[in-house]
Write an enzyme that holds these catalytic residues in place. Structure first.
Site, PDB file in Angstrom:
ATOM      1  N   GLY A 151       0.772  -1.146  -0.111  1.00 16.93           N
ATOM      2  CA  GLY A 151      -0.067   0.195  -0.098  1.00 16.93           C
ATOM      3  C   GLY A 151       0.893   1.156  -0.064  1.00 16.93           C
ATOM      4  O   GLY A 151       0.387   2.461   0.553  1.00 16.93           O
ATOM      5  N   GLY A 188      -0.296   5.048  -0.789  1.00 14.45           N
ATOM      6  CA  GLY A 188      -1.126   5.629  -0.076  1.00 14.45           C
ATOM      7  C   GLY A 188      -0.612   6.716   0.677  1.00 14.45           C
ATOM      8  O   GLY A 188       0.402   7.059   0.582  1.00 14.45           O
ATOM      9  N   GLN A 189      -1.538   7.383   1.528  1.00 16.90           N
ATOM     10  CA  GLN A 189      -1.386   8.716   2.279  1.00 16.90           C
ATOM     11  C   GLN A 189      -0.109   8.394   3.316  1.00 16.90           C
ATOM     12  O   GLN A 189       0.792   9.262   3.458  1.00 16.90           O
ATOM     13  CB  GLN A 189      -2.635   9.073   3.046  1.00 16.90           C
ATOM     14  N   ASP A 228       2.474  -1.804  -4.477  1.00 18.93           N
ATOM     15  CA  ASP A 228       1.029  -1.189  -4.533  1.00 18.93           C
ATOM     16  C   ASP A 228       0.344  -1.940  -5.591  1.00 18.93           C
ATOM     17  O   ASP A 228       0.949  -2.522  -6.521  1.00 18.93           O
ATOM     18  CB  ASP A 228       0.856   0.335  -4.590  1.00 18.93           C
ATOM     19  N   ARG A 244      -1.115  -1.073  -8.108  1.00 20.44           N
ATOM     20  CA  ARG A 244      -1.239  -0.131  -9.595  1.00 20.44           C
ATOM     21  C   ARG A 244       0.274   0.563  -9.504  1.00 20.44           C
ATOM     22  O   ARG A 244       0.859   0.717  -8.525  1.00 20.44           O
ATOM     23  CB  ARG A 244      -2.424   0.955  -9.549  1.00 20.44           C
ATOM     24  N   ASP A 265      -0.652  -7.195  -5.435  1.00 23.01           N
ATOM     25  CA  ASP A 265      -1.990  -7.458  -4.748  1.00 23.01           C
ATOM     26  C   ASP A 265      -1.710  -8.164  -3.710  1.00 23.01           C
ATOM     27  O   ASP A 265      -1.359  -9.405  -3.754  1.00 23.01           O
ATOM     28  CB  ASP A 265      -3.143  -7.966  -5.928  1.00 23.01           C
ATOM     29  N   TYR A 321     -14.889  -1.545   9.606  1.00 22.82           N
ATOM     30  CA  TYR A 321     -13.518  -1.327   9.492  1.00 22.82           C
ATOM     31  C   TYR A 321     -12.900  -1.400  10.997  1.00 22.82           C
ATOM     32  O   TYR A 321     -11.998  -2.148  11.186  1.00 22.82           O
ATOM     33  CB  TYR A 321     -13.180   0.233   9.364  1.00 22.82           C
TER      34      TYR A 321
HETATM   35  C1  AKB Z   1     -10.407   6.667   8.906  1.00 21.56           C
HETATM   36  O1  AKB Z   1     -11.057   7.888   9.040  1.00 21.56           O
HETATM   37  O2  AKB Z   1     -10.924   5.972   8.537  1.00 21.56           O
HETATM   38  C2  AKB Z   1      -9.008   6.658   9.387  1.00 21.56           C
HETATM   39  C3  AKB Z   1      -8.779   6.176  10.929  1.00 21.56           C
HETATM   40  C4  AKB Z   1      -9.044   6.888  12.004  1.00 21.56           C
HETATM   41  O3  AKB Z   1      -8.427   5.018  10.900  1.00 21.56           O
HETATM   42  N1  AKB Z   1      -8.406   7.815   9.294  1.00 21.56           N
END
Ligand code: AKB
Length: 333
Positions: free
Chosen positions: A8, A11-12, A34, A36, A53, A144
């Site tokens: 990854g 990413g940020q 990553d 891509r 991947d 998440y």
């Molecule tokens: C999100 O907002 O999903 C993330 C986190 C707090 O893990 N920045």
């Protein structure tokens, strides 16, 4: 940490971590990966980069073994808002990718260093909202969060059972100017700086009065490096340490911007999904154990971060030819 593989990496977090580790360890000692491979991208062009991947275990293992890595930093994952829209995919990617990463670390050899971030999202609405303790109930109500709390347990398991040197932090919202985040609930606190410069106004998708923990990216990158280099005999915890640099509500970040752009206007267009996610998270977590066990010490508070973001983003917009209503070369402290 001598030879590091990052997943990854576009990413940020990954793009800034790859840059920092290439500087610290040498360009040949960082394998950025990553899914891509875009053109004209500094992470792709300034060092070793491979397409991966993370759900492809065989390729994951082949890259790690061929390059004889001693550390895996696994960042590929969906963030909170996207995970809520695509729960099955979020489970498969976040947990399947993590499982592959841990298996590769085990296969590479005992003592392999391993980092995969957890989040404030690992907590649920029944946790103490202020000064949330490191060790307490973890009952997340988002997909998440479910993957984050499961990930913490899985990383502890691979440490205890197979000797993988797993270490992690519960990241708050991360604010940076190089690469924009995507699909997070805390992203409003990044978007606001972009809109402040471009339009002198912002409509927040998070409502007034909603406190969340936040941190400037420089502090987040320092925290990863510090934790990975920490003396293991000092670590009572591993997966995962609470860390935070500040906690604020949207009005406070707006007020911080108004110090530099007095006619900046803040409005609200609340997104019920992301607001619901934010409501289920703590207001402000307690980072005492990270401070005690590995000397975590962030440098940026809200106003210092605002000043840095306005100057850095102004420079980036100027380089990219993006039109803005206001710009800053520097700010007087
Ligand atoms: C999100 O907002 O999903 C993330 C986190 C707090 O893990 N920045």
């Amino acid at each position: 940490m001598k030879k590091v593989m990052i997943t990854g990496a576009l990413g940020q977090i990954g793009s800034e971590l790859a840059e920092r580790l290439r500087r610290d360890l040498g360009v040949d000692n960082v394998i950025a990966t990553d899914i891509r491979k875009p053109e004209n991208n500094p992470t792709v062009e300034n060092g070793h980069f491979e397409i991966l991947d993370v759900q492809d275990y065989d390729k994951f293992l082949e890259i790690a073994k061929t390059n004889k890595v001693d550390t895996i930093i696994h960042l590929a994952a969906l963030l909170s808002a996207t995970a809520e829209q695509r729960p099955a995919f979020a489970w498969n990617l976040n947990m399947g990718g993590l499982m592959n990463a841990l298996e590769v670390a085990r296969e590479v050899g005992e003592g392999t260093k391993f980092f995969a971030p957890s989040s404030i999202a690992a907590y649920g609405p029944d946790a103490q909202p202020d000064n949330t303790p490191q060790d307490t109930v973890m009952h997340p109500t988002t997909m998440y969060g479910v993957t984050k709390v499961s990930g913490e347990m899985l990383e502890n398991y691979y440490h205890d059972k197979y000797g993988v040197d797993t270490r992690s932090v519960r990241f708050p919202g991360l604010i940076s100017y190089k690469v924009e985040p995507g699909g997070g609930t805390t992203d409003y606190a990044v978007d606001i700086y972009y809109e402040a410069l471009k339009n002198k106004s912002y409509k927040s998708f998070i409502d007034k009065g909603t406190y969340m923990d936040m941190m400037y990216m420089d502090d987040a990158i320092d925290a990863i490096v510090k934790l990975m280099n920490a003396d293991p005999s000092r670590l009572v915890h591993r997966n995962a340490f609470n860390i935070t640099a500040m906690a604020f509500e949207p009005e406070q970040i707006a007020a911080s911007i108004k110090r530099r752009i007095p006619d900046f206007e803040m409005g609200y267009d609340v997104d019920p999904v992301r607001q619901g996610i934010a409501n289920s998270w703590p207001n402000a977590i307690d980072a005492t154990d990270a401070k005690t066990e590995w000397d975590f010490s962030p440098n940026y508070d809200l106003d210092k971060m605002t000043d840095e973001m306005l100057v850095r983003l102004s420079k980036k917009f100027a380089e990219e030819g993006v039109e803005t209503k206001v710009s800053f070369d520097t700010v007087e402290s």
